[in-house]
Design an enzyme around this catalytic site. Sequence first.
Site, PDB file in Angstrom:
ATOM      1  N   GLU A  78     -18.977  39.928 -19.125  1.00 42.09           N
ATOM      2  CA  GLU A  78     -18.470  39.233 -17.935  1.00 42.09           C
ATOM      3  C   GLU A  78     -19.443  38.153 -17.449  1.00 42.09           C
ATOM      4  OE1 GLU A  78     -17.575  42.975 -15.787  1.00 42.09           O
ATOM      5  OE2 GLU A  78     -15.502  42.313 -15.865  1.00 42.09           O
ATOM      6  N   HIS A  97     -21.208  42.279  -9.440  1.00 40.67           N
ATOM      7  CA  HIS A  97     -19.789  42.554  -9.721  1.00 40.67           C
ATOM      8  C   HIS A  97     -19.631  44.050  -9.989  1.00 40.67           C
ATOM      9  CE1 HIS A  97     -15.899  42.677 -11.558  1.00 40.67           C
ATOM     10  NE2 HIS A  97     -16.374  42.914 -12.777  1.00 40.67           N
ATOM     11  N   HIS A  99     -16.734  47.604 -10.282  1.00 41.94           N
ATOM     12  CA  HIS A  99     -15.377  48.137 -10.379  1.00 41.94           C
ATOM     13  C   HIS A  99     -15.277  49.288  -9.369  1.00 41.94           C
ATOM     14  CE1 HIS A  99     -15.197  46.745 -14.893  1.00 41.94           C
ATOM     15  NE2 HIS A  99     -15.341  45.736 -14.048  1.00 41.94           N
ATOM     16  N   TYR A 124     -19.355  43.679  11.005  1.00 39.62           N
ATOM     17  CA  TYR A 124     -20.206  43.455   9.838  1.00 39.62           C
ATOM     18  C   TYR A 124     -19.412  42.954   8.633  1.00 39.62           C
ATOM     19  CZ  TYR A 124     -24.308  44.913  12.221  1.00 39.62           C
ATOM     20  OH  TYR A 124     -25.346  44.943  13.099  1.00 39.62           O
ATOM     21  N   HIS A 164      -9.006  44.935 -10.817  1.00 38.56           N
ATOM     22  CA  HIS A 164     -10.290  44.850 -11.524  1.00 38.56           C
ATOM     23  C   HIS A 164     -11.475  45.165 -10.610  1.00 38.56           C
ATOM     24  CE1 HIS A 164     -12.864  42.192 -14.444  1.00 38.56           C
ATOM     25  NE2 HIS A 164     -13.528  43.229 -14.002  1.00 38.56           N
TER      26      HIS A 164
HETATM   27 ZN   LIG Z   1     -15.434  43.748 -14.390  1.00 34.93          ZN
END
Ligand SMILES: [Zn+2]
Length: 215
Positions: A78, A97, A99, A124, A164
């Site tokens: 990715e 990133h 999941h 926040y 995702h």
């Molecule tokens: Zn991913």
Amino acid sequence: MTESLMKESLGRDRIAALGRSLFQRGLTFGSSGNISVKIADGWLMTPTNVALGDLDPARISKLDAAGQHLSGDAPTKEAMLHLAMYRERPNAAAVVHLHSTHSVAVSALSHIDPEDVLPPITAYYVMRVGRLPLAPYYPPGDPGLAEAVGRLASKHHAVLLANHGPVVAGTSLEAAAGAIEELEETAKLFLLLQGHRAKILSPEQVATLRERFPS
Ligand SMILES: [Zn+2]
């Protein structure tokens, strides 16, 4: 404004420490999720097929300023996602990133607003995440995904990928990590509130926060 870029050896240690912390708290699992940090001559990025809880700082991938793999293990598949964020956000010093479960669950709901997925439940969330657009679904590694993220990233430091997970850029590794954790907790609250008569922050309260804490 970009804080001064991290030294490479410190960056390696900090990525491994954050990966371990995220893994131990269940924010990442298996070999999912990836972290990158901008350094003076390129980027450090977590390798492909490795658990974030078990990173060897010495084997973290190094990419040159053009985004080409230079040393260490092969970078995450990715990587294009990260590079798209950096390309559109010159002040970004780190990208995370995940999941993470609740964010992925929200990304799969049919009734969310793709221009601003989560409501302003807490101050926040407004201060650390702001508006959260949804990028359409693409299969893993599809260049269309990085293009879609790039289109949204110039205006948003946080983007949710449909079915995702979230990708978040920050002016420091702490800022990126803090924002993605706030996003995941807000997704959890949003799911907890489904079916309840919740009172979210009013447009005036959100405007006051944006004025007092400009991002
Ligand atoms: Zn991913």
